[in-house]
Design an enzyme around this catalytic site. Structure first.
Site, PDB file in Angstrom:
ATOM      1  N   LYS A  50     -31.600 -21.784  10.986  1.00  0.00           N
ATOM      2  CA  LYS A  50     -31.749 -20.389  10.559  1.00  0.00           C
ATOM      3  C   LYS A  50     -33.226 -19.984  10.616  1.00  0.00           C
ATOM      4  O   LYS A  50     -33.573 -18.879  11.056  1.00  0.00           O
ATOM      5  CB  LYS A  50     -31.165 -20.198   9.153  1.00  0.00           C
ATOM      6  CG  LYS A  50     -29.637 -20.296   9.139  1.00  0.00           C
ATOM      7  CD  LYS A  50     -29.007 -20.409   7.764  1.00  0.00           C
ATOM      8  CE  LYS A  50     -27.508 -20.642   7.895  1.00  0.00           C
ATOM      9  NZ  LYS A  50     -26.792 -20.825   6.625  1.00  0.00           N
ATOM     10  N   GLN A  94     -27.205 -21.911   0.666  1.00  0.00           N
ATOM     11  CA  GLN A  94     -26.529 -22.832   1.568  1.00  0.00           C
ATOM     12  C   GLN A  94     -25.454 -23.597   0.792  1.00  0.00           C
ATOM     13  O   GLN A  94     -25.713 -24.134  -0.280  1.00  0.00           O
ATOM     14  CB  GLN A  94     -27.566 -23.787   2.184  1.00  0.00           C
ATOM     15  CG  GLN A  94     -27.047 -24.619   3.331  1.00  0.00           C
ATOM     16  CD  GLN A  94     -26.554 -23.798   4.519  1.00  0.00           C
ATOM     17  OE1 GLN A  94     -27.114 -22.764   4.848  1.00  0.00           O
ATOM     18  NE2 GLN A  94     -25.482 -24.244   5.146  1.00  0.00           N
ATOM     19  N   ASP A 117     -24.569 -13.469   3.444  1.00  0.00           N
ATOM     20  CA  ASP A 117     -23.480 -14.352   3.875  1.00  0.00           C
ATOM     21  C   ASP A 117     -22.119 -13.644   3.813  1.00  0.00           C
ATOM     22  O   ASP A 117     -21.151 -14.112   4.392  1.00  0.00           O
ATOM     23  CB  ASP A 117     -23.417 -15.594   2.970  1.00  0.00           C
ATOM     24  CG  ASP A 117     -24.011 -16.821   3.642  1.00  0.00           C
ATOM     25  OD1 ASP A 117     -23.932 -16.923   4.879  1.00  0.00           O
ATOM     26  OD2 ASP A 117     -24.552 -17.668   2.915  1.00  0.00           O
TER      27      ASP A 117
HETATM   28  N1  GUN Z   1     -22.237 -23.882   4.810  1.00  0.00           N
HETATM   29  C1  GUN Z   1     -21.515 -23.974   5.938  1.00  0.00           C
HETATM   30  N2  GUN Z   1     -21.482 -22.784   6.566  1.00  0.00           N
HETATM   31  C2  GUN Z   1     -22.183 -21.925   5.812  1.00  0.00           C
HETATM   32  C3  GUN Z   1     -22.516 -20.540   5.942  1.00  0.00           C
HETATM   33  O1  GUN Z   1     -22.144 -19.830   6.888  1.00  0.00           O
HETATM   34  N3  GUN Z   1     -23.280 -20.027   4.936  1.00  0.00           N
HETATM   35  C4  GUN Z   1     -23.698 -20.781   3.891  1.00  0.00           C
HETATM   36  N4  GUN Z   1     -24.416 -20.177   2.943  1.00  0.00           N
HETATM   37  N5  GUN Z   1     -23.410 -22.045   3.734  1.00  0.00           N
HETATM   38  C5  GUN Z   1     -22.655 -22.611   4.705  1.00  0.00           C
END
Ligand code: GUN
Length: 280
Positions: A50, A94, A117
């Site tokens: 990211k 996350q 998200d």
């Molecule tokens: N863990 C696995 N995929 C994701 C996601 O798209 N966003 C977040 N925040 N955590 C994740």
């Protein structure tokens, strides 16, 4: 017939270029906070991806690393500070979180107007009502990948394998928004292979390497593989047996280089939207 490959990396890079042009038009920098709790290697690598994409899109990530022993009140306090912080337009946490923390409580604590998200009940509710604001990034990216194939979605039979908050559930809502006929499968689903055989589009988010066999895929179906599984020899593989499935499908996503880069690009699309919302 051998399937055409949906090049998620290339499509994502085009997206990031477009996001950068739009970020440049904003009067203030687009800054979002990414909270990483603990040292799970997969989570760390997702957050790194990211951060890298932020460089390409001209967005500023504020990475907040917290110990895996942090308690829920402390984490809620940090989220509350970020909610109030006028310089931060987006927040993501996350997942997964350590066991002592209630994930739902944390998701609900994020200001829905900063929820890049798209997991807050308000944002999932808006998607269910077909008026999305922040759309969960993986399903959002998959919709863009499907657009790239040129398929007309209305009336198509789609099987979504997995019903999680992150992928399967919002994926189902996205497809309903486009008038697909959706079958959402999960651990209790019976006769999965027979259901897959009926589908014009297969979306696999199971978390089991090479689980879906080519012989289950209908001729000319589109196959989207969300799985990222690490084999004992260190290689990454999806949930679909790529070699056999590509002989049946018309289009297929590779792993890596398919859904993963698009998930990250859509996060930054949401971060751009959040930054724009905070200027209004
Ligand atoms: N863990 C696995 N995929 C994701 C996601 O798209 N966003 C977040 N925040 N955590 C994740």
């Amino acid at each position: 017939m051998t399937a055409k490959i949906i090049n998620g990396r290339q499509i994502a890079d085009e997206y990031l270029r477009r996001i950068k042009q739009n970020v440049a038009k904003l009067s203030t920098p687009a800054i979002f906070a990414a909270i990483l709790v603990g040292d799970d290697p997969a989570s760390k690598s997702y957050v790194s991806a990211k951060k890298l994409a932020c460089n390409k899109a001209g967005i500023v990530p504020k990475i907040i690393e917290l110990p895996k022993t942090i308690d829920e009140p402390k984490l809620l306090h940090i989220i509350n500070d970020l909610n109030q912080d006028k310089n931060i337009s987006g927040i993501l946490i996350q997942l997964p979180l350590p066991k002592q923390i209630n994930t739902q409580t944390i998701i609900e604590a994020i200001d829905p107007n900063k929820d890049i998200d798209g997991f807050h009940p308000i944002n999932i509710g808006l998607l269910a009502q077909k008026h999305p604001r922040f759309r969960p990034c993986t399903p959002y990216g998959i919709m863009e990948l499907l657009k790239h194939t040129g398929i007309h979605l209305a009336g198509k039979d789609v099987i979504v394998i997995g019903a999680s908050l992150i992928v399967g559930l919002p994926m189902t809502l996205e497809l309903l928004m486009k008038d697909c006929t959706v079958t959402t499968c999960h651990a209790e689903t019976k006769n999965l292979s027979n259901k897959i055989k009926q589908a014009d589009i297969v979306i696999a988010a199971i978390g089991q390497p090479n689980y879906i066999k080519g012989k289950w895929i209908k001729e000319n179906a589109i196959v989207i593989d969300v799985g990222i599984n690490r084999l004992p020899d260190g290689t990454l593989t999806g949930d679909v047996d790529f070699e056999s499935a590509k002989e049946k499908a018309s289009w297929i996503t590779p792993v890596p280089g398919g859904v993963g880069p698009m998930t990250v690009a859509m996060l930054l699309q949401n971060a751009l939207l959040a930054a724009a919302l905070h200027l209004t």
